[in-house]
Design a protein around this motif. Structure first.
Motif, short mmCIF file in Angstrom:
data_model
loop_
_atom_site.label_atom_id
_atom_site.label_comp_id
_atom_site.label_asym_id
_atom_site.label_seq_id
_atom_site.Cartn_x
_atom_site.Cartn_y
_atom_site.Cartn_z
N PHE A 64 0.82 -1.22 0.00
CA PHE A 64 0.00 0.00 0.00
C PHE A 64 0.85 1.27 0.00
O PHE A 64 0.58 2.22 -0.73
N ALA A 65 1.89 1.29 0.80
CA ALA A 65 2.75 2.48 0.90
C ALA A 65 3.42 2.82 -0.42
O ALA A 65 3.76 3.98 -0.66
N GLN A 66 3.61 1.84 -1.27
CA GLN A 66 4.25 2.06 -2.56
C GLN A 66 3.24 2.37 -3.68
O GLN A 66 3.63 2.67 -4.80
N LYS A 86 2.41 8.23 -4.04
CA LYS A 86 3.48 9.08 -3.57
C LYS A 86 2.87 10.25 -2.79
O LYS A 86 1.86 10.80 -3.19
N GLY A 87 3.50 10.60 -1.70
CA GLY A 87 2.99 11.71 -0.91
C GLY A 87 2.41 11.24 0.40
O GLY A 87 2.73 10.15 0.89
N HIS A 88 1.55 12.08 0.98
CA HIS A 88 1.03 11.83 2.32
C HIS A 88 -0.35 11.19 2.31
O HIS A 88 -1.11 11.31 1.35
N LEU A 89 -0.64 10.54 3.44
CA LEU A 89 -1.95 9.94 3.68
C LEU A 89 -2.61 10.72 4.81
O LEU A 89 -2.03 10.90 5.88
N CYS A 90 -3.83 11.19 4.58
CA CYS A 90 -4.56 11.96 5.60
C CYS A 90 -5.69 11.14 6.21
O CYS A 90 -6.40 10.42 5.51
N THR A 91 -5.84 11.30 7.50
CA THR A 91 -6.99 10.73 8.20
C THR A 91 -7.12 11.46 9.53
O THR A 91 -6.33 12.36 9.85
N GLY A 92 -8.12 11.12 10.32
CA GLY A 92 -8.28 11.76 11.62
C GLY A 92 -7.18 11.35 12.57
O GLY A 92 -6.43 10.39 12.32
N GLY A 110 5.89 8.53 9.07
CA GLY A 110 6.35 9.81 8.56
C GLY A 110 5.53 10.36 7.41
O GLY A 110 5.75 11.48 6.95
N ARG A 111 4.54 9.59 6.96
CA ARG A 111 3.74 10.02 5.82
C ARG A 111 2.26 10.26 6.17
O ARG A 111 1.47 10.64 5.32
N ILE A 112 1.91 10.02 7.42
CA ILE A 112 0.51 10.16 7.83
C ILE A 112 0.26 11.55 8.41
O ILE A 112 0.96 11.98 9.34
N VAL A 113 -0.72 12.25 7.85
CA VAL A 113 -1.14 13.56 8.36
C VAL A 113 -2.42 13.35 9.16
O VAL A 113 -3.43 12.90 8.62
N GLU A 114 -2.38 13.67 10.46
CA GLU A 114 -3.53 13.48 11.34
C GLU A 114 -4.30 14.79 11.49
O GLU A 114 -3.74 15.81 11.88
N THR A 115 -5.58 14.76 11.17
CA THR A 115 -6.41 15.97 11.21
C THR A 115 -7.34 15.98 12.41
O THR A 115 -7.57 14.95 13.04
N ALA A 153 -2.05 12.80 -1.05
CA ALA A 153 -2.27 11.94 -2.21
C ALA A 153 -3.31 10.86 -1.93
O ALA A 153 -3.87 10.26 -2.86
N ALA A 154 -3.56 10.60 -0.65
CA ALA A 154 -4.53 9.58 -0.26
C ALA A 154 -5.16 9.99 1.07
O ALA A 154 -4.60 10.79 1.83
N GLY A 155 -6.31 9.43 1.34
CA GLY A 155 -6.98 9.71 2.60
C GLY A 155 -7.80 8.51 3.03
O GLY A 155 -8.21 7.69 2.21
N ILE A 156 -8.01 8.41 4.33
CA ILE A 156 -8.91 7.38 4.86
C ILE A 156 -10.05 8.11 5.57
O ILE A 156 -9.83 8.80 6.58
N VAL A 157 -11.24 7.98 5.02
CA VAL A 157 -12.42 8.67 5.53
C VAL A 157 -13.60 7.69 5.50
O VAL A 157 -13.44 6.52 5.14
N TYR A 158 -14.77 8.19 5.85
CA TYR A 158 -15.97 7.37 5.74
C TYR A 158 -16.52 7.42 4.32
O TYR A 158 -16.32 8.39 3.60
#
Length: 257
Positions: free
Chosen positions: A128-130, A133-139, A165-170, A186-191
Motif C-alpha cells: 500500500f505504501a508504494q 506518492k505523498g502523504h496519507l490523511c486521516t483523523g 512519517g507520511r501520515i497527516v492526522e487531522t 495523495a490519499a486519505g482514509i475517511v468514511y
C-alpha cells in the motif's frame, strides 16, 4: 392614564414578551463531523414541522465534542461516530447508561484526488505504501473515530509501519477530506459518506469490515437534554421519522432497524 398605570402595562407587555420567548426552545445537538450534511438537513426538516423549536447542531470530532460536554458545554444531545466517546460521557455521568441508541453505521474507504487514483487491494501482501506518492490523511489516530478505525485497519493489514512519517492526522474526518480535495494529500482514509458528498475525490478502495471495530453511531440525550421535552421529541424524530431515516440513507449511512 397616569404614569403608574403606564408602568404596569409596560411591565406586563415585557413579561408577556419574555413568556412567549420562553415557549420557543433552542436545543443543541453535538454531533460527529461526518454527520454535517445529513443532520443539517434533518434539523431543517424538523424545524419546518415544529416551528416553535430551533435545532442548533455543533459539529466536530466526537472526541473534542465529548470533552466539551464533559466540561459543561450546553448540549442536549450527543451523536458520536463511535461507541468509545459515548461510553466516556456515560462514565462521566453526563448521560444515563440507558440513553445511548446505536442508530447508524458506515464504511471506511481510501480516497484520492479526482483523476489521481491508484491500485488498491485490502490484503496484507499488497504494498500500500508504494501504491501512491505523498502523504496519507486521516483523523487523529488516537482520538478521532475515523483515525482510530484507520489505525486499526492499517495495523490489521500490516501497513502502518511502512507509512511512518507520511501520515497527516487531522482534527476531524472532514479535515482529512479537505486535504485530499485540495491535493495536499495523495490519499486519505475517511468514511464512505464523506467521499459520497465530494466531487473532488474518488474512492480507491473499501476496507473490509473485519479490519476494524464496527463503525457505529450512537445518539443519546445528555443529562441536560433529559429534562427537555423538545430534545426528547427531536431524538424520537431522529430514531423513527421516515423522513429522517430517508435522509440518512440518501447520504450513504446504513440506518439500523
Amino acid at each position: 392614564m397616569n404614569k403608574f398605570k403606564q408602568l404596569i402595562i409596560a411591565t406586563l407587555m415585557v413579561s408577556g414578551s419574555f413568556s412567549s420567548m420562553a415557549q420557543a426552545e433552542n436545543i443543541k445537538i453535538y454531533a460527529a463531523a461526518s454527520l454535517t450534511n445529513a443532520l443539517g438537513d434533518i434539523a431543517k426538516q424538523f424545524e419546518k414541522a415544529n416551528p416553535q423549536i430551533t435545532v442548533t447542531p455543533v459539529f466536530g470530532a466526537s472526541s473534542l465534542l465529548a470533552k466539551q460536554v464533559e466540561a459543561g458545554a450546553p448540549a442536549d444531545l450527543f451523536f458520536s461516530a463511535d461507541e468509545k466517546w459515548m461510553s466516556y460521557l456515560v462514565d462521566k455521568n453526563k448521560m444515563a447508561a440507558s440513553q445511548p441508541v446505536s442508530l447508524l453505521s458506515n464504511q471506511l474507504v481510501v480516497i484520492a484526488p479526482k483523476g489521481r487514483t491508484f491500485a488498491f487491494k485490502a490484503q496484507s501482501s499488497f504494498k500500500f505504501a508504494q501504491a501512491f506518492k505523498g502523504h496519507l490523511c486521516t483523523g487523529q489516530l488516537e482520538s478521532v473515530p475515523a483515525g482510530i478505525y484507520a489505525k486499526q485497519s492499517l495495523m490489521k493489514l500490516n501497513w502502518l509501519d511502512s507509512l511512518q512519517g507520511r501520515i497527516v492526522e487531522t482534527d476531524d474526518v472532514r479535515g482529512a477530506l479537505a486535504f485530499v480535495e485540495r491535493g495536499e494529500c495523495a490519499a486519505g482514509i475517511v468514511y464512505a459518506t464523506d467521499a459520497k458528498i465530494s466531487k473532488k475525490v474518488s474512492v480507491v478502495g473499501v476496507f473490509p469490515e473485519n479490519a476494524h471495530q464496527p463503525i457505529v453511531y450512537p445518539v443519546a440525550l445528555t443529562t441536560q437534554g433529559q429534562s427537555s421535552r423538545d430534545a426528547q421529541k427531536f431524538l424520537q424524530y431522529l430514531k423513527s421519522s421516515p423522513t429522517a431515516r430517508a435522509t440518512f440513507k440518501h447520504y450513504g449511512f446504513w440506518v439500523k432497524p
